[in-house]
Design a protein around this motif. Structure first.
Motif, PDB file in Angstrom:
ATOM      1  N   GLN B  30       0.760  -1.314  -0.018  1.00 18.11           N
ATOM      2  CA  GLN B  30      -0.077   0.056  -0.123  1.00 18.11           C
ATOM      3  C   GLN B  30       0.830   1.114  -0.076  1.00 18.11           C
ATOM      4  OE1 GLN B  30      -2.942   0.016   3.281  1.00 18.11           O
ATOM      5  NE2 GLN B  30      -4.632  -0.132   1.564  1.00 18.11           N
ATOM      6  N   VAL B  31       1.824   1.126   0.886  1.00 17.15           N
ATOM      7  CA  VAL B  31       2.813   2.292   0.811  1.00 17.15           C
ATOM      8  C   VAL B  31       3.437   2.636  -0.357  1.00 17.15           C
ATOM      9  CG1 VAL B  31       4.914   3.311   2.070  1.00 17.15           C
ATOM     10  CG2 VAL B  31       3.162   2.206   3.383  1.00 17.15           C
ATOM     11  N   ARG B  32       4.051   1.528  -1.036  1.00 17.35           N
ATOM     12  CA  ARG B  32       4.633   1.621  -2.183  1.00 17.35           C
ATOM     13  C   ARG B  32       3.657   2.227  -3.425  1.00 17.35           C
ATOM     14  NH1 ARG B  32       7.910  -4.330  -3.291  1.00 17.35           N
ATOM     15  NH2 ARG B  32       9.689  -3.503  -1.794  1.00 17.35           N
ATOM     16  N   ALA B  33       2.533   1.657  -3.260  1.00 21.23           N
ATOM     17  CA  ALA B  33       1.446   2.238  -4.678  1.00 21.23           C
ATOM     18  C   ALA B  33       1.379   3.574  -4.085  1.00 21.23           C
ATOM     19  CB  ALA B  33      -0.108   1.451  -4.103  1.00 21.23           C
ATOM     20  N   ASP B  34       0.890   4.012  -2.854  1.00 22.02           N
ATOM     21  CA  ASP B  34       0.961   5.428  -2.511  1.00 22.02           C
ATOM     22  C   ASP B  34       2.232   6.149  -2.965  1.00 22.02           C
ATOM     23  OD1 ASP B  34      -0.752   7.490  -1.124  1.00 22.02           O
ATOM     24  OD2 ASP B  34       1.120   7.496   0.452  1.00 22.02           O
ATOM     25  N   VAL B  35       3.046   5.876  -2.691  1.00 26.42           N
ATOM     26  CA  VAL B  35       4.479   6.741  -3.103  1.00 26.42           C
ATOM     27  C   VAL B  35       4.487   6.807  -4.645  1.00 26.42           C
ATOM     28  CG1 VAL B  35       7.041   6.702  -3.145  1.00 26.42           C
ATOM     29  CG2 VAL B  35       5.813   6.276  -0.915  1.00 26.42           C
ATOM     30  N   THR B  36       4.216   5.498  -5.137  1.00 18.72           N
ATOM     31  CA  THR B  36       4.269   5.460  -6.668  1.00 18.72           C
ATOM     32  C   THR B  36       3.222   6.483  -7.482  1.00 18.72           C
ATOM     33  OG1 THR B  36       4.945   3.366  -6.962  1.00 18.72           O
ATOM     34  CG2 THR B  36       4.163   4.098  -8.842  1.00 18.72           C
ATOM     35  N   ALA B  37       1.935   6.576  -6.720  1.00 16.38           N
ATOM     36  CA  ALA B  37       1.039   7.476  -7.268  1.00 16.38           C
ATOM     37  C   ALA B  37       1.630   8.832  -6.893  1.00 16.38           C
ATOM     38  CB  ALA B  37      -0.285   7.043  -6.337  1.00 16.38           C
ATOM     39  N   ARG B  38       2.012   9.263  -5.739  1.00 18.83           N
ATOM     40  CA  ARG B  38       2.367  10.589  -5.591  1.00 18.83           C
ATOM     41  C   ARG B  38       3.742  10.820  -6.521  1.00 18.83           C
ATOM     42  NH1 ARG B  38       0.819  12.541  -0.434  1.00 18.83           N
ATOM     43  NH2 ARG B  38      -0.158  10.947   0.683  1.00 18.83           N
ATOM     44  N   LEU B  39       4.499  10.115  -6.894  1.00 21.17           N
ATOM     45  CA  LEU B  39       5.602  10.299  -7.778  1.00 21.17           C
ATOM     46  C   LEU B  39       5.150  10.538  -9.153  1.00 21.17           C
ATOM     47  CD1 LEU B  39       8.174   7.629  -6.882  1.00 21.17           C
ATOM     48  CD2 LEU B  39       8.475  10.128  -6.140  1.00 21.17           C
ATOM     49  N   LEU B  40       3.950   9.607  -9.408  1.00 25.25           N
ATOM     50  CA  LEU B  40       3.528   9.883 -10.794  1.00 25.25           C
ATOM     51  C   LEU B  40       2.612  11.318 -10.840  1.00 25.25           C
ATOM     52  CD1 LEU B  40       2.422   6.207 -11.877  1.00 25.25           C
ATOM     53  CD2 LEU B  40       4.223   7.681 -12.681  1.00 25.25           C
ATOM     54  N   ASP B  41       2.113  11.581  -9.702  1.00 28.46           N
ATOM     55  CA  ASP B  41       1.530  12.806  -9.633  1.00 28.46           C
ATOM     56  C   ASP B  41       2.456  14.230  -9.996  1.00 28.46           C
ATOM     57  OD1 ASP B  41      -1.121  11.882  -9.414  1.00 28.46           O
ATOM     58  OD2 ASP B  41      -1.160  12.210  -7.091  1.00 28.46           O
ATOM     59  N   GLU B  42       3.637  14.013  -9.588  1.00 28.93           N
ATOM     60  CA  GLU B  42       4.605  15.061  -9.751  1.00 28.93           C
ATOM     61  C   GLU B  42       5.032  15.179 -11.110  1.00 28.93           C
ATOM     62  OE1 GLU B  42       5.557  17.139  -7.891  1.00 28.93           O
ATOM     63  OE2 GLU B  42       5.665  16.233  -5.599  1.00 28.93           O
ATOM     64  N   ALA B  43       5.018  13.769 -11.966  1.00 27.34           N
ATOM     65  CA  ALA B  43       5.536  13.846 -13.115  1.00 27.34           C
ATOM     66  C   ALA B  43       4.731  13.870 -14.565  1.00 27.34           C
ATOM     67  CB  ALA B  43       6.292  12.506 -13.401  1.00 27.34           C
ATOM     68  N   MET B  44       3.543  13.493 -14.175  1.00 28.28           N
ATOM     69  CA  MET B  44       2.578  13.373 -15.149  1.00 28.28           C
ATOM     70  C   MET B  44       1.893  14.621 -15.721  1.00 28.28           C
ATOM     71  SD  MET B  44       2.716  10.602 -16.700  1.00 28.28           S
ATOM     72  CE  MET B  44       3.336   9.041 -15.983  1.00 28.28           C
ATOM     73  N   PRO B  45       1.670  15.612 -15.198  1.00 29.93           N
ATOM     74  CA  PRO B  45       1.286  16.776 -15.562  1.00 29.93           C
ATOM     75  C   PRO B  45       1.918  17.458 -16.844  1.00 29.93           C
ATOM     76  CG  PRO B  45       0.567  16.770 -13.383  1.00 29.93           C
ATOM     77  CD  PRO B  45       1.616  15.559 -13.653  1.00 29.93           C
ATOM     78  N   SER B  46       3.388  17.702 -16.399  1.00 33.63           N
ATOM     79  CA  SER B  46       4.254  18.417 -17.108  1.00 33.63           C
ATOM     80  C   SER B  46       4.897  17.598 -18.463  1.00 33.63           C
ATOM     81  CB  SER B  46       5.358  18.920 -16.460  1.00 33.63           C
ATOM     82  OG  SER B  46       6.148  17.652 -15.752  1.00 33.63           O
ATOM     83  N   LEU B  47       4.648  16.183 -18.229  1.00 36.99           N
ATOM     84  CA  LEU B  47       5.004  15.238 -19.266  1.00 36.99           C
ATOM     85  C   LEU B  47       3.695  15.303 -20.230  1.00 36.99           C
ATOM     86  CD1 LEU B  47       7.317  13.127 -20.239  1.00 36.99           C
ATOM     87  CD2 LEU B  47       5.507  11.397 -19.270  1.00 36.99           C
ATOM     88  N   THR B  48       2.501  15.318 -19.883  1.00 31.73           N
ATOM     89  CA  THR B  48       1.644  15.312 -20.824  1.00 31.73           C
ATOM     90  C   THR B  48       1.297  16.672 -21.342  1.00 31.73           C
ATOM     91  OG1 THR B  48       0.342  14.043 -19.138  1.00 31.73           O
ATOM     92  CG2 THR B  48      -1.141  14.972 -20.791  1.00 31.73           C
ATOM     93  N   ALA B  49       1.718  17.812 -20.682  1.00 31.10           N
ATOM     94  CA  ALA B  49       1.606  19.045 -21.358  1.00 31.10           C
ATOM     95  C   ALA B  49       2.953  19.159 -22.479  1.00 31.10           C
ATOM     96  CB  ALA B  49       1.840  20.313 -20.351  1.00 31.10           C
ATOM     97  N   ASN B  50       4.172  18.855 -22.117  1.00 31.37           N
ATOM     98  CA  ASN B  50       5.249  18.799 -22.965  1.00 31.37           C
ATOM     99  C   ASN B  50       4.727  18.027 -24.291  1.00 31.37           C
ATOM    100  OD1 ASN B  50       6.692  19.998 -20.971  1.00 31.37           O
ATOM    101  ND2 ASN B  50       8.259  18.315 -20.677  1.00 31.37           N
TER     102      ASN B  50
END
Lengths: 95, 305
Positions: B30-50
């Motif tokens: 659960q912690v791993r999934a939570d951390v992964t989700a947070r990391l992706l939240d940091e990454a995805m918006p700018s990756l999608t915009a780029n």
């Protein structure tokens, strides 16, 4: 006497040939790159439309022209290919 | 009796151990999934915009560049038209009984008289280099700004990451995807313009565009990008009909139609570049997801609090 006539005829013929060639050259002025371009490309269609003949000019050693879409272009005068035909390079758009 | 009690206690102890282990594993996942989700939240918006910005801009620029190149090609098309309307060419053309052979015959003449296949490929490589540099710049900016954001998230769990480590791990995944796509293309008979080794990621991804492997028995030596073959096919069909008919001012008609090749090639090239960029973006996104998963897995163990 015969020799005099022969020399006279040959001389006249040479002078005549020289005059004809000279007058031919004088009547046919060398075309500028822009004039040649205008003649070569009067029927050319490009992805940007046809070339506007009145717009073709020599400028700073290059040829400038406009296409019917309103874009202005610069291209180098053509370079000679091995088979004697001329080849134009890729034009640059004038900003 | 003692044995029975021992067994009972053993079973209870085992159940507690399994239960506790299960809880620990469950909590870790659960912690791993939570951390992964947070990391992706940091990454995805700018990756999608780029990605959206790249797709709206770069294929159009590539199209305009190839259009400009074919503008120059059109300035030299007179020699091609007089060649294909000559009696010599007519006798060669007459031996082509099917349309694909006629297309090959005309493409061969076009490459010999107007733009050689080497020249076309060189131009495509130049454009791929320009577009690829833009893609690499965007990716590099993304990864270098991502590293500190991820470090902040991960600092609670372990030592911070070196920024270049994140970048090189992401690049490594994308690089292997590019090479795999090249291998798949080659084995499926669609040799890409990319050589044996992939250099810069963006340029390599664009150069995955497939090449036509020779033009049948008529011109087996001609190797040009498939998008040129596709674009020219429409034009050659018309030119073939004019050459067979030879009525009216067919030379002028051919000349006019050949000019369209520039627009068609530009359109096909734009589509091809768009596909290549979209593939690259898919690999980049996959790389980000995979590295986020791996980082979470590396840093969060069973007893991590």
């Amino acid at each position: 006497m015969d020799r005099v006539i022969r020399v006279g005829v040959s001389g006249t013929a040479l002078v005549t040939i020289a005059m004809v060639m000279g007058s031919g050259c004088a009547e046919r002025p060398v075309k500028t790159p822009a004039q040649k371009f205008r003649d070569d490309q009067k029927h050319t269609d490009t992805p940007h439309g046809k070339i506007v003949p009145e717009s073709v000019q020599d400028r700073d050693g290059k040829i400038t022209y406009q296409t019917t879409d309103g874009t202005k272009w610069t291209v180098d005068p053509p370079r000679s290919r091995g088979d004697g035909t001329a080849e134009y390079g890729t034009p640059q758009e004038q900003k | 009796m003692q044995r029975r009690q021992f067994l009972r206690q053993g079973l209870v102890g085992g159940a507690i151990a399994i239960g506790a282990g299960g809880v620990l594993f469950f909590r870790r996942d659960q912690v791993r999934a939570d951390v992964t989700a947070r990391l992706l939240d940091e990454a995805m918006p700018s990756l999608t915009a780029n990605g959206a910005a790249e797709l709206s801009d770069l294929p159009l620029r590539a199209r305009e560049e190839i259009r400009r190149y074919f503008h120059g090609v059109c300035l030299n098309v007179a020699g091609f038209v007089s060649h294909v309307t000559s009696d010599d060419f007519a006798s060669r053309f007459a031996r082509c009984s099917i349309q694909s052979d006629r297309d090959a015959c005309l493409t061969d003449a076009f490459c010999r008289r107007v733009a050689s296949e080497t020249e076309i490929l060189a131009r495509v490589e130049t454009i791929a280099n320009e577009v690829g540099s833009e893609l690499d710049r965007g990716w590099s900016t993304f990864t270098t700004t991502l590293a500190p954001k991820w470090n902040t998230r991960l600092s609670a769990y372990n030592r911070p990451l070196v920024a270049t480590e994140i970048t090189s791990r992401l690049d490594g995944i994308v690089h292997s995807e590019v090479l795999q796509a090249a291998r798949i293309g080659s084995s499926a008979g669609q040799r890409p313009a990319l050589g044996e080794t992939a250099g810069k990621l963006g340029e390599s991804a664009v150069l995955l565009l497939p090449l036509a492997r020779g033009l049948g028995s008529v011109a087996p030596h001609v190797v040009i990008p498939m998008f040129v073959v596709l674009a020219a096919a429409h034009v050659w069909e018309y030119v073939s009909a004019q050459l067979i008919d030879r009525r009216g001012d067919y030379q002028a008609a051919i000349s006019g139609r050949v000019a369209l090749i520039g627009n068609r090639v530009a359109g096909e090239f734009e589509r091809e570049v768009r596909r290549r960029i979209a593939d690259l973006q898919t690999w980049q996104e996959r790389a980000v997801r995979e590295i986020a998963n791996r980082l979470a897995a590396e840093r969060i163990g069973l007893l991590t609090t």
